[in-house]
Motif scaffolding. Structure first.
Motif, PDB file in Angstrom:
ATOM      1  N   ILE A  64      57.239  -8.716  15.683  1.00  0.00           N
ATOM      2  CA  ILE A  64      56.010  -8.925  16.231  1.00  0.00           C
ATOM      3  C   ILE A  64      54.991  -8.710  14.818  1.00  0.00           C
ATOM      4  O   ILE A  64      53.885  -9.370  14.785  1.00  0.00           O
ATOM      5  N   VAL A  65      55.230  -7.832  14.066  1.00  0.00           N
ATOM      6  CA  VAL A  65      54.502  -7.671  12.790  1.00  0.00           C
ATOM      7  C   VAL A  65      54.329  -9.262  11.848  1.00  0.00           C
ATOM      8  O   VAL A  65      53.683  -9.611  11.613  1.00  0.00           O
ATOM      9  N   LEU A  66      55.723  -9.740  11.878  1.00  0.00           N
ATOM     10  CA  LEU A  66      55.697 -11.120  11.178  1.00  0.00           C
ATOM     11  C   LEU A  66      54.963 -11.939  12.165  1.00  0.00           C
ATOM     12  O   LEU A  66      54.021 -12.728  11.398  1.00  0.00           O
ATOM     13  N   PHE A  67      54.705 -12.093  13.485  1.00  0.00           N
ATOM     14  CA  PHE A  67      53.933 -13.106  13.933  1.00  0.00           C
ATOM     15  C   PHE A  67      52.677 -12.881  14.029  1.00  0.00           C
ATOM     16  O   PHE A  67      51.819 -13.737  13.651  1.00  0.00           O
ATOM     17  N   LEU A  68      51.942 -11.355  13.989  1.00  0.00           N
ATOM     18  CA  LEU A  68      50.863 -11.142  13.725  1.00  0.00           C
ATOM     19  C   LEU A  68      50.396 -11.519  12.378  1.00  0.00           C
ATOM     20  O   LEU A  68      49.088 -11.753  12.228  1.00  0.00           O
ATOM     21  N   VAL A  69      51.100 -11.353  11.284  1.00  0.00           N
ATOM     22  CA  VAL A  69      50.831 -11.697   9.883  1.00  0.00           C
ATOM     23  C   VAL A  69      50.558 -13.277   9.959  1.00  0.00           C
ATOM     24  O   VAL A  69      49.799 -13.959   9.105  1.00  0.00           O
ATOM     25  N   MET A  70      51.493 -13.776  10.565  1.00  0.00           N
ATOM     26  CA  MET A  70      51.610 -15.458  10.479  1.00  0.00           C
ATOM     27  C   MET A  70      50.164 -15.816  11.224  1.00  0.00           C
ATOM     28  O   MET A  70      49.714 -16.810  10.903  1.00  0.00           O
ATOM     29  N   ALA A  71      49.551 -15.147  12.410  1.00  0.00           N
ATOM     30  CA  ALA A  71      48.696 -15.521  13.108  1.00  0.00           C
ATOM     31  C   ALA A  71      47.363 -15.291  12.228  1.00  0.00           C
ATOM     32  O   ALA A  71      46.235 -15.965  12.279  1.00  0.00           O
ATOM     33  N   ALA A  72      47.153 -14.085  11.415  1.00  0.00           N
ATOM     34  CA  ALA A  72      46.170 -13.851  10.810  1.00  0.00           C
ATOM     35  C   ALA A  72      45.891 -14.501   9.407  1.00  0.00           C
ATOM     36  O   ALA A  72      44.879 -14.742   8.940  1.00  0.00           O
ATOM     37  N   PHE A  73      47.295 -14.610   8.847  1.00  0.00           N
ATOM     38  CA  PHE A  73      47.038 -15.254   7.331  1.00  0.00           C
ATOM     39  C   PHE A  73      48.140 -16.583   7.222  1.00  0.00           C
ATOM     40  O   PHE A  73      49.110 -16.257   6.584  1.00  0.00           O
ATOM     41  N   PRO A  74      48.018 -17.425   8.022  1.00  0.00           N
ATOM     42  CA  PRO A  74      48.962 -18.532   7.812  1.00  0.00           C
ATOM     43  C   PRO A  74      49.075 -19.130   6.673  1.00  0.00           C
ATOM     44  O   PRO A  74      50.022 -19.747   6.256  1.00  0.00           O
ATOM     45  N   SER A  75      48.169 -19.038   5.864  1.00  0.00           N
ATOM     46  CA  SER A  75      48.336 -19.549   4.332  1.00  0.00           C
ATOM     47  C   SER A  75      49.085 -18.948   3.372  1.00  0.00           C
ATOM     48  O   SER A  75      49.770 -19.464   2.431  1.00  0.00           O
ATOM     49  N   LEU A  76      49.666 -17.839   3.890  1.00  0.00           N
ATOM     50  CA  LEU A  76      50.630 -17.011   3.406  1.00  0.00           C
ATOM     51  C   LEU A  76      52.062 -17.863   3.312  1.00  0.00           C
ATOM     52  O   LEU A  76      53.129 -17.542   2.607  1.00  0.00           O
ATOM     53  N   PHE A  77      52.165 -18.758   4.477  1.00  0.00           N
ATOM     54  CA  PHE A  77      53.607 -19.353   5.004  1.00  0.00           C
ATOM     55  C   PHE A  77      53.783 -20.713   4.467  1.00  0.00           C
ATOM     56  O   PHE A  77      54.591 -21.432   4.294  1.00  0.00           O
ATOM     57  N   THR A  78      52.303 -21.269   4.461  1.00  0.00           N
ATOM     58  CA  THR A  78      52.206 -22.785   4.113  1.00  0.00           C
ATOM     59  C   THR A  78      50.787 -23.195   3.548  1.00  0.00           C
ATOM     60  O   THR A  78      49.906 -22.363   4.157  1.00  0.00           O
ATOM     61  N   SER A  79      50.832 -24.082   2.911  1.00  0.00           N
ATOM     62  CA  SER A  79      49.570 -24.849   2.463  1.00  0.00           C
ATOM     63  C   SER A  79      49.175 -26.190   2.866  1.00  0.00           C
ATOM     64  O   SER A  79      48.093 -26.607   2.590  1.00  0.00           O
ATOM     65  N   ALA A  80      50.068 -26.479   3.873  1.00  0.00           N
ATOM     66  CA  ALA A  80      49.801 -27.786   4.572  1.00  0.00           C
ATOM     67  C   ALA A  80      48.874 -27.733   5.533  1.00  0.00           C
ATOM     68  O   ALA A  80      48.562 -26.674   6.231  1.00  0.00           O
ATOM     69  N   ASP A  81      48.101 -29.047   5.744  1.00  0.00           N
ATOM     70  CA  ASP A  81      47.002 -28.922   6.796  1.00  0.00           C
ATOM     71  C   ASP A  81      47.682 -29.672   8.050  1.00  0.00           C
ATOM     72  O   ASP A  81      48.372 -30.419   8.204  1.00  0.00           O
ATOM     73  N   PRO A  82      47.446 -28.601   8.992  1.00  0.00           N
ATOM     74  CA  PRO A  82      48.391 -28.832  10.566  1.00  0.00           C
ATOM     75  C   PRO A  82      47.724 -30.226  11.422  1.00  0.00           C
ATOM     76  O   PRO A  82      48.530 -30.610  12.101  1.00  0.00           O
ATOM     77  N   SER A  83      46.623 -30.553  10.858  1.00  0.00           N
ATOM     78  CA  SER A  83      45.839 -31.447  11.367  1.00  0.00           C
ATOM     79  C   SER A  83      45.971 -33.004  10.828  1.00  0.00           C
ATOM     80  O   SER A  83      45.759 -34.039  11.190  1.00  0.00           O
ATOM     81  N   TYR A  84      46.458 -32.943   9.419  1.00  0.00           N
ATOM     82  CA  TYR A  84      46.629 -34.286   8.829  1.00  0.00           C
ATOM     83  C   TYR A  84      47.917 -34.943   8.896  1.00  0.00           C
ATOM     84  O   TYR A  84      49.155 -34.205   9.125  1.00  0.00           O
ATOM     85  N   GLY A  85      47.930 -35.955   9.331  1.00  0.00           N
ATOM     86  CA  GLY A  85      48.871 -36.919   9.591  1.00  0.00           C
ATOM     87  C   GLY A  85      48.761 -38.378   9.032  1.00  0.00           C
ATOM     88  O   GLY A  85      47.853 -38.825   9.177  1.00  0.00           O
ATOM     89  N   THR A  86      49.922 -39.130   9.005  1.00  0.00           N
ATOM     90  CA  THR A  86      50.155 -40.397   8.603  1.00  0.00           C
ATOM     91  C   THR A  86      51.269 -41.077   9.183  1.00  0.00           C
ATOM     92  O   THR A  86      52.292 -40.538   9.417  1.00  0.00           O
ATOM     93  N   LEU A  87      50.732 -42.096   9.736  1.00  0.00           N
ATOM     94  CA  LEU A  87      51.806 -42.744  10.830  1.00  0.00           C
ATOM     95  C   LEU A  87      53.055 -43.433   9.816  1.00  0.00           C
ATOM     96  O   LEU A  87      53.943 -43.563  10.493  1.00  0.00           O
ATOM     97  N   SER A  88      53.086 -43.263   8.449  1.00  0.00           N
ATOM     98  CA  SER A  88      54.142 -43.678   7.697  1.00  0.00           C
ATOM     99  C   SER A  88      55.335 -43.025   7.945  1.00  0.00           C
ATOM    100  O   SER A  88      56.383 -43.262   7.357  1.00  0.00           O
ATOM    101  N   ARG A  89      54.964 -41.706   8.241  1.00  0.00           N
ATOM    102  CA  ARG A  89      56.124 -40.426   8.265  1.00  0.00           C
ATOM    103  C   ARG A  89      56.459 -40.174   9.734  1.00  0.00           C
ATOM    104  O   ARG A  89      56.622 -39.044   9.894  1.00  0.00           O
ATOM    105  N   SER A  90      56.008 -40.889  10.694  1.00  0.00           N
ATOM    106  CA  SER A  90      56.099 -40.616  12.120  1.00  0.00           C
ATOM    107  C   SER A  90      57.359 -40.271  12.399  1.00  0.00           C
ATOM    108  O   SER A  90      58.492 -41.158  12.366  1.00  0.00           O
ATOM    109  N   ARG A  91      57.932 -39.210  13.083  1.00  0.00           N
ATOM    110  CA  ARG A  91      59.110 -38.534  13.376  1.00  0.00           C
ATOM    111  C   ARG A  91      60.188 -38.892  12.543  1.00  0.00           C
ATOM    112  O   ARG A  91      61.490 -39.078  12.849  1.00  0.00           O
ATOM    113  N   VAL A  92      59.691 -38.477  11.199  1.00  0.00           N
ATOM    114  CA  VAL A  92      60.835 -38.269  10.137  1.00  0.00           C
ATOM    115  C   VAL A  92      61.417 -36.890  10.335  1.00  0.00           C
ATOM    116  O   VAL A  92      60.815 -36.017  10.626  1.00  0.00           O
ATOM    117  N   GLY A  93      62.535 -36.880  10.290  1.00  0.00           N
ATOM    118  CA  GLY A  93      63.566 -35.571  10.448  1.00  0.00           C
ATOM    119  C   GLY A  93      63.228 -34.595   9.440  1.00  0.00           C
ATOM    120  O   GLY A  93      62.664 -34.724   8.427  1.00  0.00           O
TER     121      GLY A  93
END
Length: 327
Positions: A64-93
């Motif tokens: 629960i603490v892990l999920f709360l920290v993840m929700a409050a500070f997502p930048s601690l776990f990833t620096s990628a933009d969740p809304s950025y995408g390009t079709l050249s890597r669509s459904r790459v595993g």
């Protein structure tokens, strides 16, 4: 339920001072402080003592603490933009570059899972707070006043309680958030929260009402009324603190239930919608690609199930600690 404050009235007998040559000294006089008789504790003190001994409590609390920290500070776990995408890597595993792979629009699934915790947990926590506050307040008023006032409030609660949860949520959300409404992220989240609160408060009301009915005739309530205490003082000083334990257990489990409810409504297309990122939205987007890209469903579903189970296990541990019959 017994009054937690009554434990403060129970004291250990004072050690008698030796007044004669043959008098005996206290048995724990020479013992260290940590080995002397325990001081009397209240209900919450006993509950915390039991919780500390349960591995189930610590495991669920960690997640629960892990999920709360993840929700409050997502930048601690990833620096990628969740809304950025390009079709050249669509459904790459999954790979070293993207641990959870990419979705149909080429967006990083790992980043979306991390950022999706915020919306899912926000909806669950806000819905739980609203349900507990509204249902608890109505339950206290109905149980304390009694008579026709209790009957009217109980019948109103029965009307809402009789509404099918999923069907009622679909009707509410389709009415106030029809397809093409183009509402903002905050508006969509608040509409889902309001629908969940509107359909769930009767359960909290019943729990609080039954606790008040069982407590309002206790000896300490009768004594407080005989000493001239006002109704407001009796309610806020005695009734509410001693009736919160069942509601606290229910609210802990309710957070996990609301996380699953949000995912269910989002999967059906009536809950959270784009541009909101949540686990339910991700599961909805992956339903057409389960056979060819199972990981699109697997990772958000795994986080969703873990979060729900964590809150449910925490609620079970708290229930066992607060219930004297289960100790």
């Amino acid at each position: 339920m017994s009054d937690p404050t009554m434990s403060s009235m129970v004291t250990t007998p004072r050690a008698e001072q030796p007044t004669a040559p043959g008098a005996t000294a206290p048995t724990n006089a020479g013992l260290p402080e940590n080995q002397r008789a325990d001081k009397p504790r209240g209900l919450l003190g006993d509950a915390w003592r039991d919780l500390r001994r349960k591995p189930l409590f610590w495991i669920s609390a960690f997640f629960i603490v892990l999920f709360l920290v993840m929700a409050a500070f997502p930048s601690l776990f990833t620096s990628a933009d969740p809304s950025y995408g390009t079709l050249s890597r669509s459904r790459v595993g999954p790979s070293a570059d993207a641990w959870f792979g990419y979705d149909v629009q080429g967006r990083d699934v790992y980043a979306r899972v991390i950022h999706g915790a915020r919306a899912s947990i926000m909806v669950a926590v806000l819905s739980t707070l609203g349900t507990v506050l509204i249902g608890g307040l109505v339950g206290v008023v109905a149980g304390f006043r009694g008579g026709w006032f209790d009957a009217v409030l109980s019948r109103v609660a029965d009307i809402f309680f009789g509404l099918p949860f999923v069907l009622g949520a679909i009707v509410i959300l389709f009415t106030f958030n029809p397809p093409g409404a183009n509402r903002g992220e905050f508006e969509i989240i608040m509409l889902v929260v309001l629908s969940l609160v509107l359909l769930s408060w009767p359960v909290s009301m019943r729990i609080m009402r039954s606790s008040v009915l069982a407590t309002k005739e206790a000896d300490y309530i009768v004594a407080a009324r005989a000493l001239g205490a006002s109704n407001l003082r009796i309610v806020f000083k005695h009734l509410i603190p001693n009736c919160l334990a069942p509601l606290l257990v229910y609210s802990t489990i309710l957070v996990g239930s609301f996380i699953g409810a949000e995912a269910t409504l989002s999967f059906l297309g009536v809950g959270l919608q784009s541009p909101v990122v949540s686990w339910g939205v991700m599961i909805n987007e992956s339903q057409n690609y389960i056979r060819v890209s199972l990981y699109l469903l697997l990772f958000p579903a795994a986080f969703l199930v873990t979060a729900v189970l964590s809150f449910v296990m925490l609620g079970e541990a708290v229930r066992e600690a607060l219930d004297p019959k289960m100790r």
